[in-house]
Motif scaffolding. Structure first.
Motif, short mmCIF file in Angstrom:
data_model
loop_
_atom_site.label_atom_id
_atom_site.label_comp_id
_atom_site.label_asym_id
_atom_site.label_seq_id
_atom_site.Cartn_x
_atom_site.Cartn_y
_atom_site.Cartn_z
N HIS A 1 -35.58 28.26 21.48
CA HIS A 1 -35.80 27.93 22.88
C HIS A 1 -37.30 27.87 23.19
O HIS A 1 -37.79 26.90 23.78
N GLU B 1 -31.71 31.98 18.82
CA GLU B 1 -31.73 31.03 19.92
C GLU B 1 -32.99 31.14 20.77
O GLU B 1 -33.55 30.14 21.20
N THR C 1 -29.72 28.01 28.52
CA THR C 1 -30.20 29.16 27.76
C THR C 1 -30.65 30.28 28.69
O THR C 1 -30.35 31.45 28.46
#
Length: 157
Positions: free
Chosen positions: A62, A58, A17
């Motif tokens: 995360h 995301e 990520t």
């Protein structure tokens, strides 16, 4: 505290990520002039929408995963220096969320009103990217240290 299936696997996903964020920040930076001028191609608009979607979903996931699974393991060491660093990382998450909201609003303004404030867009972009760079340096020094990796491996065992 609930334990994730594999902290090492989670750590690997965190690293991926981080790499994607760096890539998307670079792509967004490359699109700023076109966005300000109001002349993004259809392909660039699609990429921009995907980048915005990534940061909307995301990045939230995360940060929640780090806060729920990784930070508690780091805090289990009862190390005051590490505790302070984790506290700084959590504060960075709040700042990143705030800076993203500002950047997202500036992107939306420029996408709908090309005569909008390009200077504001650049400032919002710079503030977000600088905050992320500072956060990444600290986070990687904490989460990817040899000591932390050993701790995560023992937690997985």
């Amino acid at each position: 505290m609930t334990q994730s299936p594999s902290l090492m696997a989670s750590l690997d996903l965190q690293d991926v990520t981080h790499q994607l964020v760096q890539q998307f920040i670079a792509e967004l930076q490359d699109m700023l002039d076109g966005l300000i001028a109001g002349d993004l191609s259809a392909q660039q608009s699609n990429v921009l929408n995907k980048i915005v979607g990534f940061f909307d979903t995301e990045m939230k996931r995360h940060h929640l995963e780090e806060e729920a699974h990784i930070f508690p393991v780091l805090l289990s060491k009862n190390d005051p220096v590490l505790r302070e660093k984790v506290s700084m990382l959590k504060a960075d998450h709040d700042e990143l969320r705030s800076r993203w909201r500002d950047l997202r609003a500036a992107i939306e303004q420029m996408a709908t009103l090309p005569e909008g404030d390009g200077h504001n867009l650049r400032q919002c972009f710079d503030r977000y990217s600088e905050c992320f760079a500072k956060h990444l340096l600290l986070e990687e020094s904490v989460q990817f240290s040899a000591e932390a990796k050993q701790l995560f491996k023992s937690w997985d065992a």
